[in-house]
Write a protein that holds these residues in place. Structure first.
Motif, PDB file in Angstrom:
ATOM      1  N   ASP A 158       7.293  -8.710   3.854  1.00 38.89           N
ATOM      2  CA  ASP A 158       7.178  -8.764   2.392  1.00 38.89           C
ATOM      3  C   ASP A 158       6.881  -7.385   1.781  1.00 38.89           C
ATOM      4  O   ASP A 158       6.456  -7.287   0.642  1.00 38.89           O
ATOM      5  CB  ASP A 158       6.100  -9.760   1.980  1.00 38.89           C
ATOM      6  N   LEU A 159       7.152  -6.315   2.515  1.00 41.04           N
ATOM      7  CA  LEU A 159       6.944  -4.965   2.024  1.00 41.04           C
ATOM      8  C   LEU A 159       8.187  -4.516   1.246  1.00 41.04           C
ATOM      9  O   LEU A 159       9.309  -4.607   1.742  1.00 41.04           O
ATOM     10  CB  LEU A 159       6.707  -4.009   3.197  1.00 41.04           C
ATOM     11  N   TYR A 160       7.960  -4.059   0.016  1.00 39.67           N
ATOM     12  CA  TYR A 160       9.042  -3.544  -0.825  1.00 39.67           C
ATOM     13  C   TYR A 160       8.559  -2.267  -1.508  1.00 39.67           C
ATOM     14  O   TYR A 160       7.377  -2.145  -1.830  1.00 39.67           O
ATOM     15  CB  TYR A 160       9.453  -4.558  -1.897  1.00 39.67           C
ATOM     16  N   GLY A 209       0.808  -1.215   0.000  1.00 43.73           N
ATOM     17  CA  GLY A 209       0.000   0.000   0.000  1.00 43.73           C
ATOM     18  C   GLY A 209       0.839   1.261   0.000  1.00 43.73           C
ATOM     19  O   GLY A 209       2.057   1.230  -0.131  1.00 43.73           O
ATOM     20  N   SER A 210       0.137   2.380   0.183  1.00 45.97           N
ATOM     21  CA  SER A 210       0.764   3.699   0.140  1.00 45.97           C
ATOM     22  C   SER A 210       1.031   4.225   1.544  1.00 45.97           C
ATOM     23  O   SER A 210       0.247   3.991   2.465  1.00 45.97           O
ATOM     24  CB  SER A 210      -0.151   4.688  -0.572  1.00 45.97           C
ATOM     25  N   PHE A 211       2.119   4.970   1.656  1.00 42.90           N
ATOM     26  CA  PHE A 211       2.494   5.583   2.928  1.00 42.90           C
ATOM     27  C   PHE A 211       2.879   7.030   2.668  1.00 42.90           C
ATOM     28  O   PHE A 211       3.514   7.349   1.666  1.00 42.90           O
ATOM     29  CB  PHE A 211       3.688   4.856   3.561  1.00 42.90           C
ATOM     30  N   ASP A 212       2.469   7.908   3.568  1.00 40.55           N
ATOM     31  CA  ASP A 212       2.951   9.281   3.595  1.00 40.55           C
ATOM     32  C   ASP A 212       3.939   9.341   4.751  1.00 40.55           C
ATOM     33  O   ASP A 212       3.553   9.175   5.917  1.00 40.55           O
ATOM     34  CB  ASP A 212       1.821  10.277   3.841  1.00 40.55           C
ATOM     35  N   VAL A 213       5.211   9.536   4.431  1.00 40.72           N
ATOM     36  CA  VAL A 213       6.260   9.503   5.444  1.00 40.72           C
ATOM     37  C   VAL A 213       6.807  10.902   5.656  1.00 40.72           C
ATOM     38  O   VAL A 213       7.228  11.564   4.709  1.00 40.72           O
ATOM     39  CB  VAL A 213       7.396   8.532   5.036  1.00 40.72           C
ATOM     40  N   ALA A 214       6.792  11.343   6.898  1.00 40.97           N
ATOM     41  CA  ALA A 214       7.397  12.621   7.282  1.00 40.97           C
ATOM     42  C   ALA A 214       8.776  12.315   7.858  1.00 40.97           C
ATOM     43  O   ALA A 214       8.896  11.617   8.856  1.00 40.97           O
ATOM     44  CB  ALA A 214       6.537  13.330   8.317  1.00 40.97           C
ATOM     45  N   LEU A 215       9.811  12.822   7.196  1.00 39.40           N
ATOM     46  CA  LEU A 215      11.182  12.691   7.683  1.00 39.40           C
ATOM     47  C   LEU A 215      11.539  13.958   8.450  1.00 39.40           C
ATOM     48  O   LEU A 215      11.527  15.045   7.880  1.00 39.40           O
ATOM     49  CB  LEU A 215      12.162  12.516   6.521  1.00 39.40           C
ATOM     50  N   LEU A 273      12.657   0.290   7.641  1.00 41.24           N
ATOM     51  CA  LEU A 273      11.842   0.795   8.753  1.00 41.24           C
ATOM     52  C   LEU A 273      10.359   0.589   8.494  1.00 41.24           C
ATOM     53  O   LEU A 273       9.610   0.244   9.415  1.00 41.24           O
ATOM     54  CB  LEU A 273      12.151   2.268   9.023  1.00 41.24           C
ATOM     55  N   LEU A 274       9.903   0.781   7.265  1.00 39.71           N
ATOM     56  CA  LEU A 274       8.489   0.517   6.970  1.00 39.71           C
ATOM     57  C   LEU A 274       8.140  -0.942   7.222  1.00 39.71           C
ATOM     58  O   LEU A 274       7.062  -1.249   7.751  1.00 39.71           O
ATOM     59  CB  LEU A 274       8.154   0.909   5.528  1.00 39.71           C
ATOM     60  N   ARG A 275       9.033  -1.859   6.874  1.00 37.64           N
ATOM     61  CA  ARG A 275       8.795  -3.284   7.173  1.00 37.64           C
ATOM     62  C   ARG A 275       8.642  -3.508   8.671  1.00 37.64           C
ATOM     63  O   ARG A 275       7.735  -4.207   9.121  1.00 37.64           O
ATOM     64  CB  ARG A 275       9.969  -4.144   6.666  1.00 37.64           C
ATOM     65  N   LYS A 276       9.549  -2.925   9.440  1.00 41.97           N
ATOM     66  CA  LYS A 276       9.520  -3.125  10.897  1.00 41.97           C
ATOM     67  C   LYS A 276       8.315  -2.445  11.547  1.00 41.97           C
ATOM     68  O   LYS A 276       7.704  -2.995  12.450  1.00 41.97           O
ATOM     69  CB  LYS A 276      10.826  -2.632  11.517  1.00 41.97           C
ATOM     70  N   ILE A 277       7.981  -1.256  11.089  1.00 38.08           N
ATOM     71  CA  ILE A 277       6.848  -0.519  11.660  1.00 38.08           C
ATOM     72  C   ILE A 277       5.535  -1.239  11.380  1.00 38.08           C
ATOM     73  O   ILE A 277       4.673  -1.340  12.244  1.00 38.08           O
ATOM     74  CB  ILE A 277       6.816   0.930  11.118  1.00 38.08           C
TER      75      ILE A 277
END
Length: 192
Positions: A179-181, A56-62, A170-174
């Motif tokens: 299987d997130l790529y 899916g989609s993510f909005d990531v704030a760095l 980090l997205l995989r761990k969060i």
């Protein structure tokens, strides 16, 4: 389905390349000039990254935090609510490596408003930047960093080497999805 919002703080000693790393995503380029970050880099943290993945989609704030010790009192407030930490050190400098752990510990503790003793267990990814110039660490020392913090890579902001690995890991761990790529390179969105 709406994109899930994720907050990741970037921390480390001064001169490690934190702002340069973040600017690669928000501006699509490496900048050779060094600008000292005061507290948090507002120009960068107000930008979202739109990240498309196999899950899916993510909005990531760095959130690019200041490495300068003069701003230590400000850093922790910016970490509140963070779901992940990217710790960046200058891979050509032993003092930079030695200074990294307290920065990461501070961000982990501040993420949930905890004291350092009660630091939340949030995922951390450590990066040795400037790999195009070599590294001062041995493989054993790099493995120690990986064992301590969970994830490690050498990266080069200048050449974009391993630039996306910290975000993807980090997205995989969060999310808990091994299987997130990433299916496309992250792109800047409008103001958060």
């Amino acid at each position: 389905m709406a994109a899930r919002r994720i907050k990741i703080v970037i921390t480390g000693p001064p001169g490690a390349g934190k702002t340069a790393y973040t600017r690669c995503f928000t501006h699509g380029e490496f900048e050779t000039s060094h600008v000292r970050t005061l507290g948090v880099n507002l120009q960068v943290n107000l930008q979202n990254l739109s990240i498309q993945t196999t899950r899916g989609s993510f909005d990531v704030a760095l959130w690019d935090t200041a490495g300068d010790p003069d701003y230590a009192g400000l850093r922790g407030g910016y970490a509140l609510g963070a779901q992940g930490v990217i710790g960046i050190y200058d891979g050509t400098s032993r003092p930079s490596v030695a200074q990294l752990s307290p920065y990461i510990e501070e961000m982990c503790a501040a993420a949930n408003g905890a004291s350092e003793v009660d630091a939340p267990d949030i995922p951390v990814f450590v990066c040795g930047n400037k790999s195009e110039e070599g590294t001062i660490l041995t493989i054993e020392e790099e493995n120690e960093l990986k064992d301590k913090w969970g994830s490690f890579t050498r990266l080069s902001v200048r050449s974009c080497y391993h630039l996306y690995d910290p975000i993807e890991t980090l997205l995989r761990k969060i999310t808990g999805h091994d299987d997130l790529y990433l299916t496309a390179n992250p792109s800047p969105l409008s103001t958060y």
